[in-house]
Structures are given as structure tokens and as C-alpha cells.
Design a protein around this motif. Structure first.
Motif: not given
Length: 292
Positions: A32-40, A53-57
Motif C-alpha cells: 500500500v505504501q509503495l503504491s503511492f510512490t514511484d519507487f524503483r 492509479f491515474g496512469a492505470l486508468a
């Protein structure tokens, strides 16, 4: 004495709670925490809000994966609810030799998915036994492209999922059928009910809770489908990646040293919501049927 009685259950449950906490609860909240980041993995990450989530849509790949996954559920779940029940009724009679058939139907469950997938690739290839049989029986004139056409390839993966799961759910139904009182069937038979009538009026109502359990288990498994697609369709998920599932895309996007872990985590969270929603809907549907 009283404190000991209170602490004893917690001490006994401690190992299981520790495993659940380490391998399920902590990874879930980390996702859940990572889903709100651009972590690589290569460059770390920063908080990006709902950007993933916007990119997923607006992602065609995501919607293709979600569509394939939902289609997988719609096709596979009803088959895995009904066919194992019929199979269990077929092998339920205690007659000599029936144990052999029960073991035979259960064998695919313990077989490796890689082995099972390779066998079905051999069976379904253009010049394989299935196309040979169809042409011999004049069902088709030309070999069917089971492994090269996107639609047929997806249904081929579903076929393998159903075939491999039949034995597992058959065992669950055998347990449920053993608890159905024989007097119910005898009374229905005395009243003139035939086999089909007894199936709908006695067997199905008696095993309805088990059918719900099988439906939920098979739906969750179908939402997480990955191995069948990887083995049968290959690491590219078929021609143009047309048979990719959500889990397949999550693995593809999030793996590797430069994988988009944050974006993959957002997709995992959406898959989790889909799975919970589907499970709740199945339970509600079953409860309404029971009350009706």
C-alpha cells in the motif's frame, strides 16, 4: 491459575501469528505504501500521490490485463463449481476399482504446472493430437491455431486451469456428498423423482455451502492466474501480449533492477480490491439464494 489460562491460547497461536504478520500483514501495508510512490530498485522513489492509479486508468495494457483476468473468472469459475460436483457424484459409489479413478482424477493436482503445461502445448500444437483428432473426425478442415491465435490461446490456458483443478475440488465435493443423508434420496425416489430431479432437489441444496466455498476458492485462484499463461503462452503472453493477466503484467512491470515497483504495487492493490469485491459479491449472492 487464571493468567495462565488466558495466556496459553496466545502462546500456542504465537508462531502462526508471527508468520502471518511477517509474510502477509507487513508486505500488504508495504505494498500500500509503495503504491503511492514511484519507487524503483535502481533509483529509489518519492511520494507521488494518486499518480500511479491515474496512469492505470489510461493504460491500455492494464485494461487488457484486467479484461483477460475477469474473462478468466467468468469462464473458469462456473466450470470449476459444476464439473467437479458431477465428477464427485460419478466416483462416489463404493464399488471395486473406483479408487483407481479417484486417484487418476486427482493426479493432475499434484503434477507440476510446468509439466502439465508442456503436455498441453504438445497436445494443442498445430500438428498435435487434438488437431489430428478434429481433422480425422471432420470437425475442422484446417488445424486450429490453439497456440498462435490470441483468443484460442487464452481459452487453452483456461482449459488447463479447469483440467488441473478438477481433482482438487472433486475431493472437497466428495466430503460434502458423504454428509448428505441417504434417506433424502430414498424418500425422493419413493416419490417418483428421477436422477435429474434428485440432483436439483436434494444434492444441490445439500452441497450449496460447499459450492460457495469452491466458487470463492476458484475465483481467487483465477484472479491470480499466472503459471498457465507463462508456460503455455510463453514469457511474452502470446502474440503481442494479448493473453496477459493482471498478475502477469504486475510481474512484468515490477521485476528487474529498473522495474516500476510503485506502479506494480498500485496494480496489485487494484487486484486486491477486485478480489475482495468478487468474494463479497459471491457470498452475498449465495446468502440471497439461501434466504429465497
Amino acid at each position: 491459575m487464571r493468567p495462565r489460562r488466558i495466556l496459553t491460547p496466545w502462546v500456542l497461536m504465537a508462531p502462526a501469528l508471527a508468520v502471518a504478520l511477517i509474510f502477509h500483514v507487513v508486505p500488504f501495508f508495504r505494498t500500500v505504501q509503495l503504491s503511492f510512490t514511484d519507487f524503483r530498485l535502481a533509483s529509489g522513489g518519492q511520494y507521488v500521490g494518486l499518480e500511479n492509479f491515474g496512469a492505470l486508468a489510461t493504460s491500455d495494457v492494464f485494461w487488457l490485463s484486467a479484461g483477460n483476468t475477469l474473462l478468466y473468472v467468468v469462464v473458469v469459475v462456473p466450470l470449476l463449481v459444476v464439473l467437479p460436483l458431477l465428477l464427485a457424484m460419478l466416483v462416489q459409489p463404493k464399488i471395486p476399482g473406483m479408487s483407481f479413478f479417484r486417484a487418476s482424477f486427482y493426479t493432475p493436482v499434484i503434477a507440476s504446472m510446468v509439466v502439465v503445461g508442456l503436455i498441453w502445448v504438445f497436445l494443442l500444437k498445430e500438428r498435435g493430437p487434438v488437431n489430428w483428432l478434429f481433422q480425422t473426425l471432420s470437425i475442422v478442415q484446417e488445424p486450429l491455431p490453439f497456440l498462435t491465435d490470441g483468443t484460442l490461446l487464452l481459452f487453452s490456458c483456461m482449459l488447463v486451469t479447469v483440467w488441473k483443478g478438477l481433482g482438487f475440488y472433486m475431493v472437497i465435493y466428495l466430503t460434502a456428498l458423504a454428509n448428505v443423508p441417504g434417506e433424502l434420496h430414498e424418500a425422493a425416489q419413493v416419490d417418483g423423482a428421477g436422477g435429474i430431479r434428485r440432483f436439483w432437489s436434494v444434492t444441490v441444496p445439500s452441497v450449496r455451502p460447499t459450492m460457495l466455498l469452491v466458487g470463492v476458492l476458484s475465483a481467487i485462484a483465477a484472479m491470480k492466474v499466472y503459471a498457465e499463461i507463462f508456460v503455455i503462452a510463453g514469457p511474452t503472453a502470446g502474440p503481442g501480449g494479448t493473453v496477459r493477466s493482471l498478475v502477469f503484467t504486475i510481474r512484468e512491470v515490477g521485476s528487474g533492477f529498473d522495474g516500476q515497483v510503485g506502479y506494480a504495487a498500485a496494480m496489485s492493490l487494484v487486484l486486491f480490491v477486485f478480489t475482495i469485491g468478487l468474494t463479497v459479491a459471491l457470498q452475498k449472492l449465495s446468502r440471497e439464494n439461501v434466504e429465497a
